[in-house]
Write a protein that holds these residues in place. Structure first.
Motif, PDB file in Angstrom:
ATOM      1  N   PRO A 181     -12.451   9.029  13.424  1.00 18.27           N
ATOM      2  CA  PRO A 181     -13.795   8.474  13.697  1.00 18.27           C
ATOM      3  C   PRO A 181     -13.926   6.991  13.390  1.00 18.27           C
ATOM      4  N   GLY A 182     -12.831   6.282  13.082  1.00 17.46           N
ATOM      5  CA  GLY A 182     -12.921   4.899  12.640  1.00 17.46           C
ATOM      6  C   GLY A 182     -13.084   4.833  11.128  1.00 17.46           C
ATOM      7  N   GLY A 183     -13.752   3.782  10.629  1.00 13.17           N
ATOM      8  CA  GLY A 183     -13.935   3.669   9.193  1.00 13.17           C
ATOM      9  C   GLY A 183     -14.481   2.315   8.788  1.00 13.17           C
ATOM     10  N   THR A 184     -14.351   2.011   7.495  1.00 15.32           N
ATOM     11  CA  THR A 184     -14.892   0.783   6.920  1.00 15.32           C
ATOM     12  C   THR A 184     -13.809  -0.288   6.817  1.00 15.32           C
ATOM     13  N   VAL A 185     -14.147  -1.497   7.280  1.00  9.87           N
ATOM     14  CA  VAL A 185     -13.255  -2.654   7.176  1.00  9.87           C
ATOM     15  C   VAL A 185     -13.943  -3.688   6.279  1.00  9.87           C
ATOM     16  N   THR A 186     -13.230  -4.177   5.271  1.00 17.83           N
ATOM     17  CA  THR A 186     -13.775  -5.232   4.417  1.00 17.83           C
ATOM     18  C   THR A 186     -13.370  -6.594   4.970  1.00 17.83           C
ATOM     19  N   TRP A 187     -14.219  -7.607   4.693  1.00 14.05           N
ATOM     20  CA  TRP A 187     -13.920  -8.955   5.155  1.00 14.05           C
ATOM     21  C   TRP A 187     -14.165  -9.953   4.024  1.00 14.05           C
ATOM     22  N   GLU A 188     -13.516 -11.119   4.148  1.00 14.09           N
ATOM     23  CA  GLU A 188     -13.652 -12.151   3.118  1.00 14.09           C
ATOM     24  C   GLU A 188     -13.558 -13.531   3.752  1.00 14.09           C
ATOM     25  N   PHE A 189     -14.533 -14.375   3.405  1.00 14.74           N
ATOM     26  CA  PHE A 189     -14.513 -15.775   3.818  1.00 14.74           C
ATOM     27  C   PHE A 189     -14.201 -16.623   2.598  1.00 14.74           C
ATOM     28  N   THR A 190     -13.171 -17.457   2.722  1.00 13.55           N
ATOM     29  CA  THR A 190     -12.794 -18.385   1.646  1.00 13.55           C
ATOM     30  C   THR A 190     -12.964 -19.809   2.152  1.00 13.55           C
ATOM     31  N   ASP A 191     -13.884 -20.556   1.515  1.00  8.83           N
ATOM     32  CA  ASP A 191     -14.165 -21.935   1.950  1.00  8.83           C
ATOM     33  C   ASP A 191     -12.992 -22.853   1.625  1.00  8.83           C
ATOM     34  N   THR A 192     -12.682 -23.718   2.568  1.00 10.62           N
ATOM     35  CA  THR A 192     -11.587 -24.670   2.364  1.00 10.62           C
ATOM     36  C   THR A 192     -12.092 -26.109   2.231  1.00 10.62           C
ATOM     37  N   THR A 193     -13.426 -26.294   2.334  1.00 11.70           N
ATOM     38  CA  THR A 193     -13.969 -27.664   2.284  1.00 11.70           C
ATOM     39  C   THR A 193     -14.539 -28.015   0.924  1.00 11.70           C
ATOM     40  N   GLY A 194     -14.861 -27.027   0.103  1.00 15.91           N
ATOM     41  CA  GLY A 194     -15.516 -27.278  -1.185  1.00 15.91           C
ATOM     42  C   GLY A 194     -17.008 -27.402  -1.071  1.00 15.91           C
ATOM     43  N   ASN A 195     -17.550 -27.248   0.154  1.00 18.55           N
ATOM     44  CA  ASN A 195     -18.984 -27.428   0.359  1.00 18.55           C
ATOM     45  C   ASN A 195     -19.754 -26.118   0.495  1.00 18.55           C
ATOM     46  N   TYR A 196     -19.043 -25.003   0.554  1.00 23.21           N
ATOM     47  CA  TYR A 196     -19.696 -23.722   0.799  1.00 23.21           C
ATOM     48  C   TYR A 196     -19.206 -22.665  -0.192  1.00 23.21           C
ATOM     49  N   ASN A 197     -20.089 -21.756  -0.457  1.00 23.06           N
ATOM     50  CA  ASN A 197     -19.693 -20.622  -1.274  1.00 23.06           C
ATOM     51  C   ASN A 197     -18.758 -19.702  -0.486  1.00 23.06           C
ATOM     52  N   ASP A 198     -17.899 -19.025  -1.184  1.00 24.00           N
ATOM     53  CA  ASP A 198     -17.124 -17.955  -0.560  1.00 24.00           C
ATOM     54  C   ASP A 198     -18.064 -16.783  -0.284  1.00 24.00           C
ATOM     55  N   ALA A 199     -17.653 -15.914   0.638  1.00 27.29           N
ATOM     56  CA  ALA A 199     -18.483 -14.758   0.987  1.00 27.29           C
ATOM     57  C   ALA A 199     -17.585 -13.575   1.317  1.00 27.29           C
TER      58      ALA A 199
ATOM     59  N   SER B  21     -14.536  -8.383  13.682  1.00 26.15           N
ATOM     60  CA  SER B  21     -14.626  -9.663  14.376  1.00 26.15           C
ATOM     61  C   SER B  21     -15.893 -10.387  13.916  1.00 26.15           C
ATOM     62  N   GLY B  22     -15.904 -11.688  14.049  1.00 19.42           N
ATOM     63  CA  GLY B  22     -17.030 -12.507  13.650  1.00 19.42           C
ATOM     64  C   GLY B  22     -16.563 -13.773  12.950  1.00 19.42           C
ATOM     65  N   SER B  23     -17.508 -14.595  12.573  1.00 14.46           N
ATOM     66  CA  SER B  23     -17.163 -15.881  11.953  1.00 14.46           C
ATOM     67  C   SER B  23     -18.296 -16.339  11.044  1.00 14.46           C
ATOM     68  N   CYS B  24     -17.994 -17.370  10.235  1.00 18.62           N
ATOM     69  CA  CYS B  24     -18.979 -18.009   9.366  1.00 18.62           C
ATOM     70  C   CYS B  24     -19.168 -19.452   9.818  1.00 18.62           C
ATOM     71  N   THR B  25     -20.427 -19.903   9.809  1.00 15.88           N
ATOM     72  CA  THR B  25     -20.729 -21.273  10.236  1.00 15.88           C
ATOM     73  C   THR B  25     -21.457 -22.010   9.128  1.00 15.88           C
ATOM     74  N   GLY B  26     -21.397 -23.367   9.215  1.00 19.58           N
ATOM     75  CA  GLY B  26     -22.023 -24.229   8.218  1.00 19.58           C
ATOM     76  C   GLY B  26     -23.446 -24.576   8.569  1.00 19.58           C
TER      77      GLY B  26
ATOM     78  N   LEU C  49     -16.616 -22.538  10.310  1.00 23.59           N
ATOM     79  CA  LEU C  49     -15.846 -22.778   9.099  1.00 23.59           C
ATOM     80  C   LEU C  49     -14.497 -22.055   9.179  1.00 23.59           C
ATOM     81  N   ALA C  50     -13.845 -21.936   8.071  1.00 24.23           N
ATOM     82  CA  ALA C  50     -12.520 -21.316   8.027  1.00 24.23           C
ATOM     83  C   ALA C  50     -12.571 -19.893   8.576  1.00 24.23           C
ATOM     84  N   PRO C  51     -11.474 -19.406   9.137  1.00 22.63           N
ATOM     85  CA  PRO C  51     -11.457 -18.040   9.683  1.00 22.63           C
ATOM     86  C   PRO C  51     -11.760 -16.997   8.617  1.00 22.63           C
ATOM     87  N   VAL C  52     -12.334 -15.904   9.066  1.00 25.18           N
ATOM     88  CA  VAL C  52     -12.629 -14.769   8.192  1.00 25.18           C
ATOM     89  C   VAL C  52     -11.427 -13.833   8.189  1.00 25.18           C
TER      90      VAL C  52
END
Length: 277
Positions: free
Chosen positions: A76-94, A52-57, A63-66
């Motif tokens: 025991p759970g584990g590792t989850v990968t996440w990806e932010f893809t910008d839809t405005t053209g003003n921010y880097n992806d993360a 859970s979480g989000s990216c802000t400008g 910004l767009a959902p993660v």
């Protein structure tokens, strides 16, 4: 880019007249988004757990959902990968990853015994067990027992070792086993005047037994009577019974029932009476 509102500054600014501003260009690069995405720890509850979480400008706008790749349900759970893809053209992806830690949940073991029970001569199983916990943990195993044959206090218990998602637990309860009735009765006897009567005091002797269960036994008793002696008078004499010996007899409330010994004189002359008619 158009520049407006320009002015001259400095000590000699008064000596100059700003006539015009040339048009120029500027390069605006993509900003780095602020992504607030962290892992967390949770106790197992049977549910799926994802990131859970989000990216802000730059102005704090969301910004767009993660996108999160996968989820975890079990310890025991584990590792989850996440990806932010910008839809405005003003921010880097993360992108990145986070850890979801799922810890074992407690379990609850409950033992319930039904009391009192009646002595049967065999082991008595009078307890039920339930084991419950988060998710779908719902078991009804059999209890273990101690001291559950003879009269007194018996114990039922169970220990759950736990599983992949649950910690272990245990419980116990007690129940009472009560005595039952046992009746021992001296058998009636008849003897001739002047004779000595010798009792058979071992099973199956001159007595009867009512109420034994299981493999319990009465092997002997003590029988006595004033009528057994050779000098006993004609008539009835009580036969007393006591002191039973055997196996398992401590589990009984014993009642001793006396019998009767009848001393007869079958050799006594019979009187004859003659009547004149």
């Amino acid at each position: 880019v158009t520049l407006t509102g320009a002015s001259l500054g400095g000590a000699d600014a008064g000596n100059y007249l700003l006539a015009s501003v040339d048009t120029t260009t500027a390069d605006i690069t993509e900003a780095v988004p602020t992504c607030n995405i962290t892992g967390y720890t949770v106790t197992y509850n049977g549910n799926n757990h994802e990131g859970s979480g989000s990216c802000t400008g730059v102005s704090g706008e969301e910004l767009a959902p993660v996108d999160f790749d996968g989820f975890y349900k079990n310890v025991p759970g584990g590792t989850v990968t996440w990806e932010f893809t910008d839809t405005t053209g003003n921010y880097n992806d993360a992108s990145g990853s986070l850890e979801i830690v799922i810890e074992k949940a407690p379990s609850e073991t409950t033992v319930t015994c039904v009391s009192p029970q009646t002595y049967t001569g065999s082991p008595i199983e009078a307890c039920s067990v339930t084991v419950t916990g988060a998710g779908d943990l719902n078991l009804t195993p059999g209890a273990g027992y101690a001291d559950n044959t003879d009269t007194g206090t018996a114990t039922g218990s169970y220990t759950y070792a736990g599983d992949d998602n649950h910690l272990g637990s245990s419980d116990s309860d007690t129940f009472e086993i009560e005595m039952i009735a046992l009746s021992l009765t001296a058998s009636p006897q008849t003897k001739e005047l002047g004779d000595t009567f010798v009792f058979d005091m071992t099973t199956p002797g001159d007595f009867s037994v009512l109420g034994l269960v299981g493999s319990d036994t009465v092997t002997s008793v003590t029988l006595s009577s004033t009528g057994a002696d050779s000098g006993a008078a004609v008539g009835p004499h009580a036969i007393l019974i006591s002191d039973a010996v055997g196996t398992g007899l401590a589990n009984y409330t014993i009642t001793y029932n006396p019998g009767t010994m009848t001393v007869e004189d079958t050799t006594a002359p019979t009187a004859t009476v003659e009547y004149d008619i």
